[in-house]
Design a protein around this motif. Structure first.
Motif, PDB file in Angstrom:
ATOM      1  N   ASP A 132       0.803  -1.219   0.000  1.00 56.00           N
ATOM      2  CA  ASP A 132       0.000   0.000   0.000  1.00 56.00           C
ATOM      3  C   ASP A 132       0.841   1.276   0.000  1.00 56.00           C
ATOM      4  OD1 ASP A 132       0.989   0.118   2.586  1.00 56.00           O
ATOM      5  OD2 ASP A 132      -0.941  -0.215   3.556  1.00 56.00           O
ATOM      6  N   GLY A 133       2.162   1.143  -0.023  1.00 57.17           N
ATOM      7  CA  GLY A 133       3.018   2.318  -0.040  1.00 57.17           C
ATOM      8  C   GLY A 133       3.035   3.080   1.278  1.00 57.17           C
ATOM      9  N   ARG A 134       2.548   2.439   2.356  1.00 57.26           N
ATOM     10  CA  ARG A 134       2.534   3.081   3.683  1.00 57.26           C
ATOM     11  C   ARG A 134       3.338   2.300   4.715  1.00 57.26           C
ATOM     12  NH1 ARG A 134      -2.594   4.252   6.334  1.00 57.26           N
ATOM     13  NH2 ARG A 134      -2.455   2.033   6.626  1.00 57.26           N
ATOM     14  N   HIS A 135       3.657   1.053   4.405  1.00 52.71           N
ATOM     15  CA  HIS A 135       4.353   0.161   5.333  1.00 52.71           C
ATOM     16  C   HIS A 135       5.752  -0.157   4.837  1.00 52.71           C
ATOM     17  CE1 HIS A 135       0.147  -0.589   6.411  1.00 52.71           C
ATOM     18  NE2 HIS A 135       0.583  -1.083   7.555  1.00 52.71           N
ATOM     19  N   ALA A 136       6.587  -0.636   5.747  1.00 55.21           N
ATOM     20  CA  ALA A 136       7.911  -1.136   5.384  1.00 55.21           C
ATOM     21  C   ALA A 136       8.302  -2.220   6.389  1.00 55.21           C
ATOM     22  CB  ALA A 136       8.942  -0.011   5.366  1.00 55.21           C
ATOM     23  N   TRP A 137       9.324  -2.983   6.040  1.00 59.76           N
ATOM     24  CA  TRP A 137       9.739  -4.147   6.823  1.00 59.76           C
ATOM     25  C   TRP A 137      10.861  -3.837   7.799  1.00 59.76           C
ATOM     26  CZ3 TRP A 137       7.028  -8.365   7.255  1.00 59.76           C
ATOM     27  CH2 TRP A 137       6.144  -8.720   6.244  1.00 59.76           C
ATOM     28  N   LEU A 138      10.720  -4.424   8.982  1.00 55.65           N
ATOM     29  CA  LEU A 138      11.759  -4.432  10.002  1.00 55.65           C
ATOM     30  C   LEU A 138      12.018  -5.884  10.372  1.00 55.65           C
ATOM     31  CD1 LEU A 138      10.207  -1.665  12.243  1.00 55.65           C
ATOM     32  CD2 LEU A 138      12.296  -1.422  10.877  1.00 55.65           C
ATOM     33  N   ARG A 139      13.283  -6.249  10.509  1.00 54.12           N
ATOM     34  CA  ARG A 139      13.631  -7.620  10.904  1.00 54.12           C
ATOM     35  C   ARG A 139      14.326  -7.577  12.257  1.00 54.12           C
ATOM     36  NH1 ARG A 139      17.171 -10.531   6.862  1.00 54.12           N
ATOM     37  NH2 ARG A 139      18.662  -8.983   7.547  1.00 54.12           N
ATOM     38  N   LEU A 140      13.819  -8.397  13.161  1.00 55.10           N
ATOM     39  CA  LEU A 140      14.460  -8.581  14.457  1.00 55.10           C
ATOM     40  C   LEU A 140      15.033  -9.985  14.499  1.00 55.10           C
ATOM     41  CD1 LEU A 140      15.138  -7.993  17.441  1.00 55.10           C
ATOM     42  CD2 LEU A 140      12.802  -8.704  18.012  1.00 55.10           C
ATOM     43  N   SER A 141      16.357 -10.075  14.495  1.00 55.27           N
ATOM     44  CA  SER A 141      17.040 -11.341  14.751  1.00 55.27           C
ATOM     45  C   SER A 141      17.466 -11.231  16.215  1.00 55.27           C
ATOM     46  CB  SER A 141      18.234 -11.513  13.818  1.00 55.27           C
ATOM     47  OG  SER A 141      17.794 -11.535  12.479  1.00 55.27           O
ATOM     48  N   PRO A 142      16.685 -11.819  17.124  1.00 52.20           N
ATOM     49  CA  PRO A 142      16.845 -11.509  18.551  1.00 52.20           C
ATOM     50  C   PRO A 142      18.196 -11.881  19.141  1.00 52.20           C
ATOM     51  CG  PRO A 142      15.334 -13.346  18.236  1.00 52.20           C
ATOM     52  CD  PRO A 142      15.666 -12.828  16.877  1.00 52.20           C
ATOM     53  N   ASP A 143      18.665 -10.984  20.023  1.00 53.21           N
ATOM     54  CA  ASP A 143      19.867 -11.247  20.817  1.00 53.21           C
ATOM     55  C   ASP A 143      19.513 -12.058  22.059  1.00 53.21           C
ATOM     56  OD1 ASP A 143      21.349  -9.606  19.100  1.00 53.21           O
ATOM     57  OD2 ASP A 143      20.993  -7.839  20.335  1.00 53.21           O
ATOM     58  N   ALA A 144      18.283 -11.879  22.537  1.00 55.53           N
ATOM     59  CA  ALA A 144      17.838 -12.559  23.748  1.00 55.53           C
ATOM     60  C   ALA A 144      16.383 -12.988  23.572  1.00 55.53           C
ATOM     61  CB  ALA A 144      17.967 -11.640  24.956  1.00 55.53           C
ATOM     62  N   VAL A 145      16.074 -14.173  24.084  1.00 52.06           N
ATOM     63  CA  VAL A 145      14.710 -14.703  24.043  1.00 52.06           C
ATOM     64  C   VAL A 145      14.406 -15.298  25.407  1.00 52.06           C
ATOM     65  CG1 VAL A 145      13.145 -16.374  22.966  1.00 52.06           C
ATOM     66  CG2 VAL A 145      14.898 -15.241  21.577  1.00 52.06           C
ATOM     67  N   VAL A 146      13.273 -14.893  25.980  1.00 61.80           N
ATOM     68  CA  VAL A 146      12.782 -15.462  27.235  1.00 61.80           C
ATOM     69  C   VAL A 146      11.410 -16.042  26.933  1.00 61.80           C
ATOM     70  CG1 VAL A 146      12.074 -14.962  29.602  1.00 61.80           C
ATOM     71  CG2 VAL A 146      14.028 -13.751  28.608  1.00 61.80           C
ATOM     72  N   THR A 147      11.173 -17.281  27.373  1.00 58.62           N
ATOM     73  CA  THR A 147       9.889 -17.922  27.088  1.00 58.62           C
ATOM     74  C   THR A 147       9.269 -18.461  28.366  1.00 58.62           C
ATOM     75  OG1 THR A 147      10.850 -20.113  26.698  1.00 58.62           O
ATOM     76  CG2 THR A 147      10.686 -18.633  24.796  1.00 58.62           C
ATOM     77  N   TRP A 148       7.947 -18.676  28.317  1.00 55.33           N
ATOM     78  CA  TRP A 148       7.237 -19.282  29.435  1.00 55.33           C
ATOM     79  C   TRP A 148       6.018 -20.017  28.906  1.00 55.33           C
ATOM     80  CZ3 TRP A 148       7.670 -14.195  28.277  1.00 55.33           C
ATOM     81  CH2 TRP A 148       6.509 -13.511  27.929  1.00 55.33           C
ATOM     82  N   ASP A 149       5.694 -21.101  29.552  1.00 55.41           N
ATOM     83  CA  ASP A 149       4.495 -21.886  29.229  1.00 55.41           C
ATOM     84  C   ASP A 149       3.995 -22.482  30.547  1.00 55.41           C
ATOM     85  OD1 ASP A 149       2.506 -23.588  28.395  1.00 55.41           O
ATOM     86  OD2 ASP A 149       3.660 -24.418  26.719  1.00 55.41           O
ATOM     87  N   PHE A 150       3.058 -21.777  31.182  1.00 59.81           N
ATOM     88  CA  PHE A 150       2.554 -22.193  32.482  1.00 59.81           C
ATOM     89  C   PHE A 150       1.786 -23.502  32.420  1.00 59.81           C
ATOM     90  CE2 PHE A 150       2.533 -17.892  34.919  1.00 59.81           C
ATOM     91  CZ  PHE A 150       3.853 -17.689  34.552  1.00 59.81           C
ATOM     92  N   ARG A 151       1.414 -23.949  31.214  1.00 58.34           N
ATOM     93  CA  ARG A 151       0.732 -25.239  31.090  1.00 58.34           C
ATOM     94  C   ARG A 151       1.634 -26.377  31.551  1.00 58.34           C
ATOM     95  NH1 ARG A 151      -0.788 -25.050  24.926  1.00 58.34           N
ATOM     96  NH2 ARG A 151       1.462 -24.818  24.978  1.00 58.34           N
ATOM     97  N   LYS A 152       2.957 -26.138  31.543  1.00 61.34           N
ATOM     98  CA  LYS A 152       3.916 -27.168  31.975  1.00 61.34           C
ATOM     99  C   LYS A 152       3.939 -27.366  33.481  1.00 61.34           C
ATOM    100  CE  LYS A 152       7.036 -26.693  28.076  1.00 61.34           C
ATOM    101  NZ  LYS A 152       8.447 -26.600  27.671  1.00 61.34           N
ATOM    102  N   LEU A 153       3.295 -26.459  34.226  1.00 52.86           N
ATOM    103  CA  LEU A 153       3.281 -26.591  35.681  1.00 52.86           C
ATOM    104  C   LEU A 153       2.345 -27.700  36.148  1.00 52.86           C
ATOM    105  CD1 LEU A 153       3.323 -22.838  36.740  1.00 52.86           C
ATOM    106  CD2 LEU A 153       5.212 -24.478  36.844  1.00 52.86           C
ATOM    107  N   GLY A 154       1.456 -28.117  35.250  1.00 57.31           N
ATOM    108  CA  GLY A 154       0.545 -29.222  35.574  1.00 57.31           C
ATOM    109  C   GLY A 154      -0.452 -28.752  36.546  1.00 57.31           C
TER     110      GLY A 154
END
Length: 154
Positions: A132-154
């Motif tokens: 649309d001529g209004r957007h452009a791309w940014l790429r994040l190749s992360p230096d740090a990643v933190v994840t969580w999944d509380f479903r694993k707590l059972g």
């Protein structure tokens, strides 16, 4: 941080495969940038994950874009779940880089072929990316990643 908190953190971390699947299926992230006055600015944005980088298709006349041109440091959160035991997500941080022309008009850019294919299919149900001529791309190749999944707590 106590030993108990560290163990719990390791228990709820996503594996690389779980993270890949999660980021592939989710659509919206929250992007945190640093405003000119030093305050944080957070905004929602659609994204696509290619297995190594998070691709953001941002309006170029936005506070987010202006912030990132001045200071490319970024933190992005993708999360899901309603109840406590369902919460899962990831925070990715690093520096973004612009890819392709600004704004994006569809000029040939081999580095955007795959992200645009993925983004168009995921968000528009299309084979090709509309421009649309209004957007452009940014790429994040992360230096740090933190994840969580509380479903694993059972």
């Amino acid at each position: 941080m106590g030993v108990t908190e560290q163990r719990r953190g390791r228990r709820i971390m996503m594996t690389p495969g779980e993270l890949d699947a999660f980021l592939t299926e989710q659509r919206t992230c929250r992007v945190a940038t640093v405003a000119e006055d030093g305050r944080p600015h957070v905004s929602p944005l659609w994204f696509v994950w290619d297995g190594g980088s998070l691709w953001l298709y941002s309006v170029v006349r936005s506070r987010r874009w202006a912030d990132l041109l001045r200071d490319p440091r970024i933190s992005v959160v993708v999360d899901a779940g309603e109840e406590y035991g369902e919460l899962r997500g990831a925070e990715l941080s690093g520096r973004v880089e612009r890819v392709g022309e600004t704004p994006r008009t569809g000029e040939p850019c081999p580095g955007l072929r795959e992200p645009e294919r993925l983004f168009a299919a995921k968000n528009f149900g299309m084979d090709e990316m509309p421009h649309d001529g209004r957007h452009a791309w940014l790429r994040l190749s992360p230096d740090a990643v933190v994840t969580w999944d509380f479903r694993k707590l059972g």
